[in-house]
Design a protein around this motif. Structure first.
Motif, PDB file in Angstrom:
ATOM      1  N   VAL A 103      20.883   5.464  76.011  1.00 47.90           N
ATOM      2  CA  VAL A 103      19.967   5.894  76.126  1.00 47.90           C
ATOM      3  C   VAL A 103      19.565   6.626  74.173  1.00 47.90           C
ATOM      4  O   VAL A 103      18.768   6.502  73.490  1.00 47.90           O
ATOM      5  CB  VAL A 103      18.575   5.226  76.436  1.00 47.90           C
ATOM      6  CG1 VAL A 103      17.807   5.163  76.437  1.00 47.90           C
ATOM      7  CG2 VAL A 103      19.090   4.668  78.011  1.00 47.90           C
ATOM      8  N   ARG A 157      14.741  -3.133  83.524  1.00 48.43           N
ATOM      9  CA  ARG A 157      14.054  -2.272  81.799  1.00 48.43           C
ATOM     10  C   ARG A 157      15.038  -2.550  80.910  1.00 48.43           C
ATOM     11  O   ARG A 157      13.840  -3.264  79.471  1.00 48.43           O
ATOM     12  CB  ARG A 157      13.738  -1.292  82.594  1.00 48.43           C
ATOM     13  CG  ARG A 157      13.024  -1.037  83.643  1.00 48.43           C
ATOM     14  CD  ARG A 157      12.893   0.599  83.239  1.00 48.43           C
ATOM     15  NE  ARG A 157      12.047   0.949  84.316  1.00 48.43           N
ATOM     16  CZ  ARG A 157      11.229   2.092  85.264  1.00 48.43           C
ATOM     17  NH1 ARG A 157      12.046   2.489  85.477  1.00 48.43           N
ATOM     18  NH2 ARG A 157       9.941   1.922  86.191  1.00 48.43           N
ATOM     19  N   THR A 158      16.123  -2.333  80.205  1.00 44.48           N
ATOM     20  CA  THR A 158      17.563  -2.587  79.824  1.00 44.48           C
ATOM     21  C   THR A 158      17.363  -4.165  78.854  1.00 44.48           C
ATOM     22  O   THR A 158      16.874  -4.085  77.526  1.00 44.48           O
ATOM     23  CB  THR A 158      18.615  -1.952  79.648  1.00 44.48           C
ATOM     24  OG1 THR A 158      19.062  -3.054  81.138  1.00 44.48           O
ATOM     25  CG2 THR A 158      18.754  -0.761  79.785  1.00 44.48           C
ATOM     26  N   LEU A 193      14.124  -3.955  76.660  1.00 44.18           N
ATOM     27  CA  LEU A 193      14.351  -2.607  75.348  1.00 44.18           C
ATOM     28  C   LEU A 193      15.387  -3.455  74.511  1.00 44.18           C
ATOM     29  O   LEU A 193      15.145  -2.765  72.954  1.00 44.18           O
ATOM     30  CB  LEU A 193      15.315  -1.291  76.086  1.00 44.18           C
ATOM     31  CG  LEU A 193      14.073  -0.854  76.849  1.00 44.18           C
ATOM     32  CD1 LEU A 193      14.897   0.837  77.660  1.00 44.18           C
ATOM     33  CD2 LEU A 193      12.838  -0.081  76.750  1.00 44.18           C
ATOM     34  N   THR A 201      14.817  -4.816  71.048  1.00 41.78           N
ATOM     35  CA  THR A 201      14.894  -3.382  69.231  1.00 41.78           C
ATOM     36  C   THR A 201      14.941  -4.897  68.689  1.00 41.78           C
ATOM     37  O   THR A 201      15.132  -4.843  67.285  1.00 41.78           O
ATOM     38  CB  THR A 201      16.531  -2.977  69.582  1.00 41.78           C
ATOM     39  OG1 THR A 201      15.751  -1.987  71.116  1.00 41.78           O
ATOM     40  CG2 THR A 201      16.784  -2.465  68.901  1.00 41.78           C
ATOM     41  N   GLU A 241       7.490  -1.749  74.565  1.00 44.12           N
ATOM     42  CA  GLU A 241       8.870  -1.289  74.926  1.00 44.12           C
ATOM     43  C   GLU A 241       8.513   0.385  75.278  1.00 44.12           C
ATOM     44  O   GLU A 241       9.586   1.179  75.580  1.00 44.12           O
ATOM     45  CB  GLU A 241       9.835  -0.635  73.393  1.00 44.12           C
ATOM     46  CG  GLU A 241      10.693  -2.331  73.722  1.00 44.12           C
ATOM     47  CD  GLU A 241      11.237  -2.239  72.002  1.00 44.12           C
ATOM     48  OE1 GLU A 241      12.213  -1.403  72.612  1.00 44.12           O
ATOM     49  OE2 GLU A 241      11.327  -1.869  71.255  1.00 44.12           O
ATOM     50  N   ARG A 291      10.579   2.230  78.555  1.00 49.03           N
ATOM     51  CA  ARG A 291      11.488   3.425  77.938  1.00 49.03           C
ATOM     52  C   ARG A 291      11.752   4.908  78.494  1.00 49.03           C
ATOM     53  O   ARG A 291      11.610   5.375  79.212  1.00 49.03           O
ATOM     54  CB  ARG A 291      12.426   3.396  76.444  1.00 49.03           C
ATOM     55  CG  ARG A 291      13.062   3.819  75.754  1.00 49.03           C
ATOM     56  CD  ARG A 291      13.416   4.475  74.378  1.00 49.03           C
ATOM     57  NE  ARG A 291      14.647   5.283  74.080  1.00 49.03           N
ATOM     58  CZ  ARG A 291      13.968   6.517  73.656  1.00 49.03           C
ATOM     59  NH1 ARG A 291      13.452   7.591  74.246  1.00 49.03           N
ATOM     60  NH2 ARG A 291      15.526   7.148  73.495  1.00 49.03           N
ATOM     61  N   GLN A 292      10.391   5.613  77.784  1.00 45.77           N
ATOM     62  CA  GLN A 292       9.703   6.489  79.177  1.00 45.77           C
ATOM     63  C   GLN A 292       9.872   6.752  80.806  1.00 45.77           C
ATOM     64  O   GLN A 292      10.327   7.700  81.181  1.00 45.77           O
ATOM     65  CB  GLN A 292       7.870   6.951  78.147  1.00 45.77           C
ATOM     66  CG  GLN A 292       8.293   6.945  77.839  1.00 45.77           C
ATOM     67  CD  GLN A 292       5.833   7.647  77.236  1.00 45.77           C
ATOM     68  OE1 GLN A 292       5.870   6.193  77.255  1.00 45.77           O
ATOM     69  NE2 GLN A 292       6.008   8.347  77.265  1.00 45.77           N
ATOM     70  N   TYR A 302      12.119   5.026  82.129  1.00 42.80           N
ATOM     71  CA  TYR A 302      13.933   4.216  83.141  1.00 42.80           C
ATOM     72  C   TYR A 302      14.526   5.577  82.865  1.00 42.80           C
ATOM     73  O   TYR A 302      14.744   6.065  83.792  1.00 42.80           O
ATOM     74  CB  TYR A 302      14.022   3.586  81.567  1.00 42.80           C
ATOM     75  CG  TYR A 302      15.858   3.038  82.119  1.00 42.80           C
ATOM     76  CD1 TYR A 302      15.827   3.139  83.098  1.00 42.80           C
ATOM     77  CD2 TYR A 302      16.479   3.492  80.832  1.00 42.80           C
ATOM     78  CE1 TYR A 302      17.215   2.726  83.197  1.00 42.80           C
ATOM     79  CE2 TYR A 302      18.100   3.020  80.968  1.00 42.80           C
ATOM     80  CZ  TYR A 302      18.175   2.621  81.729  1.00 42.80           C
ATOM     81  OH  TYR A 302      19.413   2.162  81.722  1.00 42.80           O
ATOM     82  N   LEU A 309      22.098   0.697  73.880  1.00 44.26           N
ATOM     83  CA  LEU A 309      21.090   0.209  75.274  1.00 44.26           C
ATOM     84  C   LEU A 309      21.866  -0.680  76.195  1.00 44.26           C
ATOM     85  O   LEU A 309      21.748  -0.846  76.830  1.00 44.26           O
ATOM     86  CB  LEU A 309      19.944  -0.765  74.598  1.00 44.26           C
ATOM     87  CG  LEU A 309      19.111  -0.011  73.823  1.00 44.26           C
ATOM     88  CD1 LEU A 309      18.354  -0.639  72.802  1.00 44.26           C
ATOM     89  CD2 LEU A 309      18.375   1.024  75.059  1.00 44.26           C
TER      90      LEU A 309
END
Length: 431
Positions: A227, A290-291, A294, A298, A331, A335-336, A338, A397
């Motif tokens: 990440v 979660r990925t 993300l 992206t 997003e 991300r935070q 995760y 990612l």
């Protein structure tokens, strides 16, 4: 939610509101401010790159301050540093200072922001653990982002209107005033909960121990490492896009003096933050991992940048900006959450600062490169190049996803990970 957790979230939201409001007064007109001071596009974005370089240089040291002295102390230092450096920006604009002066002060502005990054987020997560909060982190970060979006919307629009009614320098003075007010607010309301700085060892040993543990739980932790390695591409392009859209929208609009239109770019991003913060927990529910969110975000945002690069119609560009900003905003809380679910409490601020460092490293290189591309080929072409660069974040990612971390599927705040003890080193070992 118990009353203590509710109060902690209230303080967090207040800090996010004040920080973003102060910062956003200049976000809509910053590039125009630098160009008005006599800088070229290359110099203006190089000044922004020096700001980012300041964040790179000081991210980890200030993260260590937050982990060894306290998160509250780090925040208070940030308000004072940033207000002083912003006042110097105004002074340099008044006297048409040479580029080297802008570069030096930009580094100090970066220093000011590094006292905030990592510290506030680490303070929140540890305090919520302390209070026994059992909800999802996406929800809390989403609320903070919504409040930040409202503050950014008001501040960026107000900054553009104030600049048009007075001068491009006045919003910088307003920022100084709000930052000093936030110093008082944080001094009265912010307390370190669920975290006690370890001062049993000497300063040098404590810093060395935290740094070693932070590397262990950051770059040596595969899902976190991937990440972090994606951050330079996505963050570097994102920073450039935000500031390049100010003159680009003015160019498409056809009026170089319509500063309120430049402020509109920041206002759109702000409004998207409000919606994105609300949507993030629901968007998280659409994906098992979660990925997944993300990676999709992206790729889609890179496609939108590519479309922005070829449009010649102001309103179409504005619509694309809205969609790009919405994806970015949705997003961010995911991300935070995760990252925070994979970081131990004692090293949280330093690891988060290291993550911010990685993102800002991309900004140091990418901003002047794309700024030069804007000088030579135009803003549209520079955004197209940025889209290609952002796509490079996706494979990293995917690498994080392949590690199958429990945090990838987590939906609530887990017990804080426990870091292994770090043995103090002897003087001989330190040599």
């Amino acid at each position: 939610m118990n009353s203590q957790a509710r109060r902690i979230q209230g303080v967090y939201i207040t800090l996010m509101l004040g920080n973003t409001l102060a910062a956003s007064f200049i976000w809509g007109i910053n590039t125009l401010f630098l160009l008005d001071a006599g800088l070229s596009n290359l110099e203006a974005f190089a000044a922004n790159a020096f700001f980012t370089a300041g964040m790179v240089l000081f991210e980890v040291p200030t993260g260590v301050v937050a982990d060894t002295v306290g998160r509250r102390a780090s925040y208070l230092l940030g308000t004072l540093t940033l207000s002083g450096a912003t006042a110097l920006y105004y002074l340099m604009w008044q006297i048409s200072a040479p580029f080297w002066a802008w570069a030096v002060v930009s580094v100090f502005i970066g220093l000011g922001f590094t006292f905030f990054s990592g510290a506030v987020e680490a303070w929140l997560v540890d305090a919520l653990h302390y209070a026994g909060y059992d909800g999802s982190l996406e929800t809390v970060f989403g609320r903070g982002q919504m409040v930040s979006g409202v503050a950014m919307l008001g501040g960026s629009v107000a900054g553009g209107v104030i600049a048009q009614a007075t001068s491009l320098g006045v919003p910088f003075l307003v920022r100084v005033g709000v930052l000093l007010a936030m110093f008082v607010v944080a001094f009265l309301l912010m307390r370190d909960l669920g975290f006690t700085p370890d001062r049993s060892a000497g300063t040098r040993q404590a810093v060395r121990g935290i740094w070693s543990a932070s590397i262990e739980h950051g770059l040596r932790n595969p899902p976190v490492r991937w990440v972090m390695l994606a951050a330079p591409f996505a963050s570097g392009v994102g920073i450039y896009t935000f500031y390049a859209l100010q003159p680009y929208l003015l160019e498409l609009y056809g009026d170089p003096d319509a500063y309120s239109i430049a402020g509109l770019a920041a206002a759109v991003v702000a409004g998207a933050q409000v919606v994105g913060g609300y949507v993030a927990p629901h968007a998280r529910g659409l994906f098992r991992k979660r990925t997944t969110a993300l990676i999709l975000g992206t790729v889609i945002s890179a496609v939108i940048l590519g479309l922005l690069s070829i449009t010649e119609v102001f309103w179409v560009a504005l619509l694309l900006l809205v969609v790009w900003a919405l994806i970015f905003a949705a997003e961010m809380p995911i991300r935070q959450a995760y990252l925070n679910d994979m970081i131990p409490s004692k090293q949280r601020a330093t690891v988060l600062s290291f993550d911010s460092l990685m993102g800002n490293t991309g900004g140091v290189v990418i901003q002047p490169v794309l700024g030069r591309a804007a000088d030579v080929y135009g803003y549209g072409a520079s955004l197209g190049i940025g889209a290609a660069i952002q796509l490079l974040a996706a494979p990293f990612l995917v690498g994080s996803r392949r590690q199958q971390s429990p945090a990838d599927t987590a939906v609530t705040v887990p017990a804080s990970p426990v870091a292994p003890a770090i043995e103090p080193q002897s003087d001989e070992q330190q040599r």
